[in-house]
Design a protein around this motif. Sequence first.
Motif, mmCIF file in Angstrom:
data_model
loop_
_atom_site.group_PDB
_atom_site.id
_atom_site.type_symbol
_atom_site.label_atom_id
_atom_site.label_comp_id
_atom_site.label_asym_id
_atom_site.label_seq_id
_atom_site.Cartn_x
_atom_site.Cartn_y
_atom_site.Cartn_z
ATOM 1 N N ARG A 1 0.868 -1.176 -0.119
ATOM 2 C CA ARG A 1 0.111 -0.041 0.084
ATOM 3 C C ARG A 1 0.865 1.311 0.136
ATOM 4 O O ARG A 1 1.997 1.258 0.654
ATOM 5 N N LEU A 2 0.296 2.406 -0.616
ATOM 6 C CA LEU A 2 1.181 3.717 -0.839
ATOM 7 C C LEU A 2 1.372 4.200 0.585
ATOM 8 O O LEU A 2 2.361 4.584 0.890
ATOM 9 N N LEU B 1 10.515 2.138 4.008
ATOM 10 C CA LEU B 1 11.964 2.841 3.833
ATOM 11 C C LEU B 1 12.595 3.110 5.217
ATOM 12 O O LEU B 1 13.820 2.580 5.337
ATOM 13 N N CYS B 2 11.906 3.384 6.132
ATOM 14 C CA CYS B 2 12.462 3.378 7.512
ATOM 15 C C CYS B 2 13.189 1.874 7.775
ATOM 16 O O CYS B 2 14.040 1.780 8.568
ATOM 17 N N ARG B 3 12.112 0.991 7.581
ATOM 18 C CA ARG B 3 12.556 -0.501 7.990
ATOM 19 C C ARG B 3 13.814 -0.854 7.265
ATOM 20 O O ARG B 3 14.994 -1.389 7.762
ATOM 21 N N SER B 4 13.822 -0.583 6.029
ATOM 22 C CA SER B 4 15.059 -0.697 5.253
ATOM 23 C C SER B 4 16.382 -0.206 5.621
ATOM 24 O O SER B 4 17.435 -0.927 5.698
ATOM 25 N N GLY C 1 11.168 -0.230 -0.092
ATOM 26 C CA GLY C 1 12.103 -0.419 1.159
ATOM 27 C C GLY C 1 13.256 -1.384 0.503
ATOM 28 O O GLY C 1 14.279 -1.349 0.743
ATOM 29 N N LEU C 2 12.504 -2.665 0.004
ATOM 30 C CA LEU C 2 13.454 -3.696 -0.594
ATOM 31 C C LEU C 2 14.284 -3.034 -1.565
ATOM 32 O O LEU C 2 15.321 -3.489 -1.780
ATOM 33 N N ILE C 3 13.493 -2.275 -2.434
ATOM 34 C CA ILE C 3 14.453 -1.975 -3.481
ATOM 35 C C ILE C 3 15.677 -0.754 -3.232
ATOM 36 O O ILE C 3 16.941 -0.985 -3.757
#
Length: 392
Positions: free
Chosen positions: A63-64, A71-74, A98-100
């Motif tokens: 979800r958007l 991103l924070c988790r990444s 985040g994965l990217i």
Amino acid sequence: MIAPTQEWYRHALHRRLIREIPELKLHSIYTHAQGVTHRVRRDESDINAVFFDEGRSAVDRNRLSSQSANLCRSARIFEYLRANHVSAAVILGYNDIGLIRLFQRCNLADIRTFLWSDSNAAGDHAAGLKRHLKAAVIRHVTSLADAVFVCGSLGRDFYTAYGVPESKIIYSPYEPDYELIRSLPEQAIEDTRRAFGLDPNRKRFVFCGRLVPAKRPDLAVAAFLEIAHERPDWDLLVIGEGEMRTAIESLFPQDLKARITLTGFIGEQQTISALYRLSDVLVHPCEIEPWGLIINEAVAAGLAVVTTTACGAGVELVQPGTNGFLVPPGEQEPLTLALREVSEPGVADRFGSRSADVLDRWRGTADPVMGIRRALALAGVLETRAENDHTP
């Protein structure tokens, strides 16, 4: 190994990695607390499990509104990798920003990355602008990865269709705990039979999975009902829970209700394995199944299998006319014909007795640990083994 959630099969694979690649120090990173099925968090200290998001569900990550959290988790995962001097990361998927970003940051930090994906060419219907955007993301991520791990040939076909060279694709499929399935104590099987009131003198079709449209449990029930009066010694066992439960129960005619058992959700692998061992034919009429670990489980338990050509594991582990049948997805008549044929006297037993050989041949060409070792060696993370060393 960076995965979305805890799963029994992932735990078994990570134990194999630690045991069979002893020079590897494994970090088992989970990005989310829950997936589609809500389970109690398990202790996985034996595979060095680390949790980065205990409150969110992996279902929401696309979800958007979830992208900021992704991103924070990444960023936190990347700092963990650096702090622990990690030299290689296997990242499951690319379907959140985040994965990217994690692929990008690892690439800049000289941490070798590997994409693991269960994407399946049979389920790829992206078109127009969506396909162009998807292609751009796949090209970017795969350009950063040293290798792409896929489960089987439908996964290979998915990536080659987006321009990924076959030389970069390595088989590393899902697999269950085969030893648990094959060495299940007879007493555990008998206890399960009694618990669910299953007659030891009857034959059984079994459906196992979430009761959702993509799995098509309604087709499994409808096909069984078509042949039920022709096969009076056969019953249907439905393992699972989901949004279609009420609709499925409404299909049961009064005179056949006693021959259909609906178990609800079962979270214990041993119980599911015992139910397989008490059955004869797995029926999995999915519209799409990126892989389908239940196929591995069923052939390991010695069942015949009827599934569709859209099931990744089915294409690899079902040899039509040898240990089961493959039918077109979404069509009841071919499924009914397959169930009628496999339930002819002696056929299910004959097919089931061949499933172990089919599985062993597949494992000889697509072992996940061997695939990971090969990729790590090609990337220079592990030493390359001598050609005459056939240890997994």
